[in-house]
Write an enzyme that holds these catalytic residues in place. Structure first.
Site, short mmCIF file in Angstrom:
data_model
loop_
_atom_site.label_atom_id
_atom_site.label_comp_id
_atom_site.label_asym_id
_atom_site.label_seq_id
_atom_site.Cartn_x
_atom_site.Cartn_y
_atom_site.Cartn_z
N HIS A 15 0.79 -1.21 0.00
CA HIS A 15 0.00 0.00 0.00
C HIS A 15 0.84 1.28 0.00
CE1 HIS A 15 -3.56 2.14 -0.57
NE2 HIS A 15 -3.04 3.05 0.24
N TYR A 67 1.70 5.23 -2.54
CA TYR A 67 1.99 6.61 -2.18
C TYR A 67 3.40 6.98 -2.58
CZ TYR A 67 -2.42 6.26 0.04
OH TYR A 67 -3.75 6.07 0.23
N HIS A 94 -9.48 0.63 -11.45
CA HIS A 94 -9.10 1.64 -10.44
C HIS A 94 -7.64 2.05 -10.59
CE1 HIS A 94 -8.14 3.40 -6.56
NE2 HIS A 94 -7.25 2.45 -6.38
N PHE A 95 -6.75 1.05 -10.67
CA PHE A 95 -5.35 1.49 -10.61
C PHE A 95 -4.83 2.04 -11.93
CE2 PHE A 95 -3.33 -2.15 -12.49
CZ PHE A 95 -3.65 -3.32 -11.82
N ARG A 121 -10.21 -10.24 -12.54
CA ARG A 121 -8.99 -9.65 -13.10
C ARG A 121 -8.01 -10.75 -13.41
NH1 ARG A 121 -5.70 -7.33 -7.86
NH2 ARG A 121 -4.23 -6.68 -9.47
N ARG A 122 -6.88 -10.39 -14.04
CA ARG A 122 -5.79 -11.33 -14.27
C ARG A 122 -6.22 -12.54 -15.06
NH1 ARG A 122 -2.35 -10.93 -8.59
NH2 ARG A 122 -1.33 -9.06 -9.39
#
Lengths: 49, 555, 174
Positions: free
Chosen positions: B230, B234, B381-382, B444-445
């Protein structure tokens, strides 16, 4: 970075970010709408305990 | 009377520019190669299998996906960020690095790590995706290579810390320059964050892949990984924020709305980025629901500095827009310099990031996560966050940075502006379709083009993913072409070469309180939170470690 | 022009609009988090927690995972044990009468998998050495595929099963 910042050394310039408030109000409404819709999807799909 | 330090500007030396340039070069090459796989995946969703033409060089969808993830999410980002932090440290502090040899060693370590990891990746013995969850096993060289990239970034980090410390000794009582402080803080957060993946690799994955131990404890590995995973995001995001706070307002013709709140946002990231990792493990076995709920609360807390950022950055832009003559409640937006590709990239990145943030809040919401875990919503999202907020901002930064360090003009700025819009449009189509598909249940994936459980209902959305992915690929090619032509163009007159934009703040930073310019309290707070939020659960998993999952080895 | 004066007090100088925004953001986050907590701890929309630890090498040799499938434990209540492996679930099909409350236990004998029952909130990470468990009441007739959502190797995309929820008496139970 040394420069003379204009209106006095201790007060911020008297700039009111009203447009920012408008944009962020729209942003918050969007957050609430989208988050709530996924929350409702969770609730509609049934309890998992 | 304002107190300020070192009134003279500092111009980067040729050597410093070249050093930064090497980082950016590796980064852009990684982005280029990594992005080659994007359309392969996106087109596969509509059943157009291009992999058959690339075999045996590319063995599977998953190998491509691993290369895409590792090169884009780990290599492009890390190299760009470390290069950029060289710039923010040197230019922000207006002095050279105090121990440039450290940074050189760090860079070479990163490069050796990259090559080491690339070999098994390309050979097909590290097809484990960028999360490399055991017990799906990769070649030891994969883990070693990643370790070296991280270690190299630490070493460069020490170079930044020592330089910053030197500046603070020489300038007691003076506010550290914002971009320098923020870059150094990001590196400090990174070094804390990477302890998790270091423990995972050094205590389990390397011994296992080298045959020293037979098996792993996969749930402990996940906990170690997401300790890092996580704050990793950032580490990616904060350099973009450095530009949005510390550079973009200048580029837009204005000033930073609040120095204090800009610094506060950064400190809050140092404080709360790490103790939130269980939100990637909400549906894991073996982790108590109570801890998951606590991490959810802490994740909500780390959302706050981004909300703060939204206000400060938009207000800074509003100040700039009105200064440029814009009027109306929101009409000033049009007065911003949209024709500057660096500005348009970052404005568009910010717009899409708002949706990335909302999606992130959904992901963080404990039980709501069960709606979207491991569905295509997650990459949807990412791609708004790392692939837009971060990547498109980095692209925007490079639109002045590369001309600055090469001494050349940006190749066709009007095309660069178009490039940012192509990215924007492609991403909206791609990401929106991925979010919708995720809510419909698409995993996903997974090469959905060949999955037998895909209902007809998904087809339209799968097609949109393919279209969006194709458009994004065009945007990447445009960017790489512009970079190539810029770097190989002829030297420009010095007055045509862009300066490094550094924003002033509306209020003298010297007025910002001391506690917003001091590492100690925030570091202590960060460590306490980590110990509290991770300590009990992590210690329990370590104490009860079960190395009983040997898994499946690389081919 | 600046006037010589004693050093100004160091304050944050927060704009009132921004202060209100900060307070509002915190309030919004608190409201959302409260809704999440109520849904989780009062209404029962929970996530998996700690269950037993197992040895993936032997978990399918004895005990409940040795005979995977559905077992009735009370009137309208069932247990299902599912073994995930590359690249299939055992059982591939689970048939329950509509209205049944089913506690589902899933484990893996090899690598990580996912287990997501479409159109339900059952969505779990399956980790060898661990057991994933959630309880759900199937109150709609229909077919609900369960799919693997974690990359587990080359045939990951083919890994799925199906829960068939039927009218009572319409078929045998597990």
């Amino acid at each position: 970075m040394t420069s003379d910042l204009g209106d006095g050394p201790a007060e911020p310039e008297h700039f009111k970010p009203t447009g920012t408030v408008v944009i962020l109000t729209a942003f918050v409404l969007t957050i609430i709408l989208l988050w709530a819709s996924v929350y409702l999807i969770l609730l509609s799909r049934g309890v998992t305990t | 009377m304002t107190i300020s330090a070192e009134k003279t500007k500092y111009e980067l030396t040729g050597q410093e520019k070249r050093f930064i340039g090497w980082h950016i070069l590796v980064a852009v090459i990684a982005l280029f190669v990594g992005s080659l796989f994007g359309p392969l995946q996106a087109f596969e969703f509509s059943g157009w299998d291009l992999y058959q033409y690339l075999a045996p060089a590319l063995k599977s969808y998953y190998q491509g996906l691993t290369l895409h993830g590792v090169l884009n999410a780990l290599v492009w980002t890390t190299f760009f960020i470390v290069g950029f932090t060289n710039l923010t440290t040197i230019k922000g502090l207006r002095r050279p690095l105090s121990h440039p040899m450290l940074n050189k060693i760090g860079f070479w370590t990163m490069l050796v790590g990259l090559v080491t990891t690339a070999v098994p990746l390309l050979a097909g013995t590290a097809t484990v995706l960028y999360t490399f969850y055991p017990p799906l096993e990769a070649s030891w060289a994969f883990y070693l290579g990643l370790t070296l990239v991280v270690v190299g970034s630490w070493i460069e980090g020490y170079g930044f810390f020592l330089t910053y410390r030197g500046w603070r000794k020489d300038n007691p009582g003076i506010r550290s320059p914002f971009i320098a402080f923020a870059g150094v803080m990001n590196m400090a957060m990174w070094q804390i964050a990477t302890l998790g993946v270091a423990a995972e690799i050094l205590s389990m994955l390397l011994p296992w892949s080298l045959g020293m131990i037979d098996a792993t404890d996969p749930e402990l590995a996940r906990t170690y990984f997401w300790f890092t995973g996580h704050p990793l995001v950032y580490f990616w995001l904060l350099p973009a924020y450095i530009s949005w706070y510390g550079m973009l307002p200048k580029q837009a013709g204005g000033k930073l709305f609040s120095d204090s709140l800009a610094r506060l946002a950064f400190w809050l990231f140092l404080l709360v980025s790490v103790p939130v990792g269980f939100h990637h493990q909400f549906v894991d076995p073996g982790i108590a629901t109570g801890w998951k709920w606590i991490h959810a609360g802490l994740t909500y807390a780390v959302f706050f500095p981004s909300m703060l950022t939204a206000f400060t950055v938009i207000a800074s832009l509003e100040y700039a827009g009105r200064k440029r003559g814009g009027t109306g409640l929101i009409g000033w937006i049009r007065a911003l310099p949209w024709k500057d590709p660096s500005v348009s990239a970052q404005l568009l990145a910010g717009i899409l990031f708002m949706f990335g943030g909302i999606g992130g809040l959904v992901n963080a919401s404990y039980n709501i996560n069960t709606v979207i875990h491991n569905t295509t919503w997650v990459p949807g999202h990412f791609h708004l966050t790392v692939a837009t907020a971060v990547t498109l901002s980095f692209i925007g930064i490079s639109y002045w940075l590369v001309p600055h360090i090469t001494g050349k003009k940006l190749y066709k700025p009007s095309w660069a502006v178009v490039q940012t819009w192509v990215w924007f449009v492609g991403m909206i189509i791609f990401s929106n379709a991925m979010h919708v598909l995720g809510l419909l249940g698409a995993p996903r994936r997974t090469p959905l083009g060949e999955a037998p459980y895909v209902p007809e209902e998904w087809s339209g959305h799968l097609l949109r993913v393919s279209i969006g992915g194709g458009i994004l690929f065009v945007a990447v090619i445009m960017y790489v072409w512009i970079m190539l032509r810029t770097a190989t163009g002829k030297k420009a007159d010095p007055e045509d070469v862009p300066e490094i934009p550094i924003a002033e703040s509306l209020r003298d930073p010297q007025l910002t309180p001391e506690w917003l310019d001091s590492f100690k309290p925030w570091l202590i707070g960060a460590v306490i939170l980590i110990v509290v939020a991770y300590g009990p659960q992590l210690l329990e998993q370590i104490a009860n470690i079960q190395l009983n999952a040997p898994g499946i080895g690389p081919p | 022009m600046s006037v010589e004066q004693a050093p100004a007090k160091k304050t944050m100088g927060v704009d009132p609009f921004e202060r209100n925004w900060m307070l509002f953001s915190i309030a919004l986050l608190v409201v959302f988090f409260t809704l999440v907590t109520i849904a989780g701890f009062a209404l029962g929309f929970q996530v998996p927690g700690v269950e037993t630890e197992v040895d993936p090498a032997t978990v399918a040799d004895s005990g409940p995972f040795a005979s995977p499938g559905l077992r009735q434990i009370a009137d309208g209540e069932y247990e299902a044990h599912v073994v995930a492996r590359t690249f299939s679930y055992d059982p591939r099909e689970i048939e329950v009468p509509v209205g049944s409350k089913v506690t589902i236990y899933v484990t893996s004998v090899d690598v990580q998998h996912g287990f997501k029952i479409q159109d339900t909130n059952i969505n779990m990470q399956i980790v060898p050495g661990q057991v994933s468990k959630l309880t759900y009441t199937f109150d709609r007739v229909g077919e609900f595929p369960y799919i693997c959502t974690e990359y587990c190797g080359i045939a990951h995309a083919a890994m799925y099963g199906v829960v068939k929820v039927v009218q009572p008496g319409a078929g045998g139970d597990g």
